[in-house]
Write a protein that holds these residues in place. Structure first.
Motif, short mmCIF file in Angstrom:
data_model
loop_
_atom_site.label_atom_id
_atom_site.label_comp_id
_atom_site.label_asym_id
_atom_site.label_seq_id
_atom_site.Cartn_x
_atom_site.Cartn_y
_atom_site.Cartn_z
N THR A 1 -15.42 11.75 -13.05
CA THR A 1 -13.99 11.44 -13.03
C THR A 1 -13.24 12.40 -12.11
OG1 THR A 1 -14.09 10.57 -15.28
CG2 THR A 1 -11.92 11.17 -14.44
N ASP A 2 -13.63 13.68 -12.14
CA ASP A 2 -13.02 14.66 -11.24
C ASP A 2 -13.29 14.30 -9.79
OD1 ASP A 2 -12.10 16.20 -13.41
OD2 ASP A 2 -14.00 17.27 -13.52
N LEU A 3 -14.53 13.89 -9.50
CA LEU A 3 -14.89 13.49 -8.15
C LEU A 3 -14.07 12.29 -7.70
CD1 LEU A 3 -18.78 13.89 -8.30
CD2 LEU A 3 -17.21 15.27 -6.93
N GLN A 4 -13.88 11.35 -8.62
CA GLN A 4 -13.07 10.18 -8.30
C GLN A 4 -11.65 10.60 -7.93
OE1 GLN A 4 -11.78 7.81 -11.56
NE2 GLN A 4 -11.71 5.92 -10.38
N ASP A 5 -11.05 11.47 -8.74
CA ASP A 5 -9.67 11.90 -8.49
C ASP A 5 -9.54 12.63 -7.15
OD1 ASP A 5 -8.95 10.83 -10.92
OD2 ASP A 5 -9.05 12.75 -12.00
N ARG A 6 -10.55 13.41 -6.81
CA ARG A 6 -10.46 14.23 -5.60
C ARG A 6 -10.82 13.46 -4.34
NH1 ARG A 6 -13.95 17.49 -2.88
NH2 ARG A 6 -15.58 17.40 -4.47
N THR A 7 -11.85 12.60 -4.41
CA THR A 7 -12.33 11.92 -3.21
C THR A 7 -11.75 10.54 -3.01
OG1 THR A 7 -14.24 10.91 -4.32
CG2 THR A 7 -14.52 13.16 -3.47
N GLY A 8 -11.25 9.94 -4.10
CA GLY A 8 -10.74 8.57 -3.98
C GLY A 8 -11.82 7.52 -4.10
N LEU A 9 -13.07 7.92 -4.28
CA LEU A 9 -14.16 6.96 -4.46
C LEU A 9 -14.09 6.36 -5.86
CD1 LEU A 9 -17.08 9.02 -2.88
CD2 LEU A 9 -15.96 7.03 -1.87
N GLY A 10 -14.44 5.09 -5.98
CA GLY A 10 -14.42 4.44 -7.28
C GLY A 10 -15.54 4.94 -8.18
N LEU A 11 -15.32 4.83 -9.48
CA LEU A 11 -16.36 5.26 -10.42
C LEU A 11 -17.64 4.45 -10.24
CD1 LEU A 11 -14.33 5.84 -13.73
CD2 LEU A 11 -15.43 7.57 -12.29
N SER A 12 -17.49 3.16 -9.92
CA SER A 12 -18.67 2.33 -9.73
C SER A 12 -19.45 2.78 -8.50
CB SER A 12 -18.28 0.86 -9.59
OG SER A 12 -17.40 0.66 -8.48
N THR A 13 -18.76 3.20 -7.45
CA THR A 13 -19.42 3.70 -6.24
C THR A 13 -20.15 5.00 -6.54
OG1 THR A 13 -17.79 2.68 -4.78
CG2 THR A 13 -19.07 4.52 -3.87
N LEU A 14 -19.48 5.89 -7.27
CA LEU A 14 -20.11 7.16 -7.62
C LEU A 14 -21.33 6.94 -8.51
CD1 LEU A 14 -16.86 9.20 -8.31
CD2 LEU A 14 -18.48 9.58 -6.43
#
Length: 270
Positions: A73-86
């Motif tokens: 979730t932190d990565l999503q917030d910082r990078t803008g990548l979707g959770l499904s992509t991550l």
């Protein structure tokens, strides 16, 4: 609080109450102690395992410390990548070398952001070869190699070698004919080209294998054999005309094929 050998100890139930975690989770942590460093039990009291209260607290504080780490979730917030992509990037870690998490707490994984960013920059660089695929048309259409290149968003010259040195997942032609003049005409099913586009790997049409030094221009290039075959079948046809025919059939420019034909004339056999 009970004591053992003069030191305060806690049962699993007391740990669950004190740290507000489930007994099931505590049992899992203990089973995984070889991986997570969970302290061994200090002994038993009334047949129940007990842990040194101070040692367990110190370990748990370290185990749950996520300062400087990032969850998905932190990565999503910082990078803008979707959770499904991550999640997909993690799922494909065997092929994309996604870093392992620094910690797993419960069902949540945590990564060192510097390590993750370094990996992701490399991953993105390795994906730049990918092209935009044209998914229009009927999957059952039969298309030429040049049209397959257009579907893949590639220059025809970049896949000229594919029929004779196919990369992984490259489909067999759905139709193959030889003209009276010795030209091989191949047709591919459009849907098979789409499937290849989904699975192709970095490196494009260059099959794995050791590199060799060229003895002369286009040595080892399958186009040279194509030019040799056409020259044999059409000894009286001007080279410029043959170059145009080869470019039309296999892609590329007539100028490039002229150079290939010249090398084939100078080196008619391997």
């Amino acid at each position: 609080m009970a004591t053992l050998n003069g030191r305060p100890v806690l049962t699993r139930k007391e740990l669950a109450d004190a740290y507000e975690v489930s007994i099931t989770h505590l049992e899992k942590l203990y089973r995984q102690r070889e991986l997570n460093g969970h302290p061994e039990a200090a002994g038993t009291i009334s047949r129940a395992l007990v842990w040194d209260a101070a040692d367990w607290h110190q370990w748990y504080e370290s185990h749950t410390d996520t300062i400087g780490l990032e969850s998905r979730t932190d990565l999503q917030d910082r990078t803008g990548l979707g959770l499904s992509t991550l999640a997909l990037l993690w799922k494909e870690r065997e092929t994309n070398h996604h870093p392992e998490p620094e910690k797993i707490i419960g069902n949540t994984m945590y990564w060192n952001p510097a390590t993750w960013d370094t990996w992701y920059q490399s991953y993105k660089a390795n994906q730049q070869w990918r092209t935009t695929v044209d998914h229009s048309g009927n999957a059952n259409d039969l298309i030429s190699l040049a049209e397959a290149a257009r579907v893949l968003g590639m220059e025809p010259t970049n896949i000229t070698k594919y029929p004779v040195r196919p990369p992984k997942y490259w489909p067999a032609p759905a139709e193959e004919t030889t003209t009276p003049k010795g030209f091989i005409k191949r047709k591919y099913r459009r849907g098979d080209i789409w499937t290849y586009a989904e699975h192709r790997e970095r490196g494009g049409g260059r099959p794995a294998g050791p590199k060799t030094d060229r003895r002369y221009p286009y040595d080892g290039d399958p186009r040279l054999d194509q030019a040799r075959t056409v020259l044999k079948a059409n000894p009286e046809t001007p080279a410029t005309h043959l170059a145009g025919q080869l470019a039309q059939e296999h892609g590329g420019t007539a100028g490039t094929w002229s150079h290939i034909i010249r090398s084939a004339q100078q080196h008619p056999e391997n």
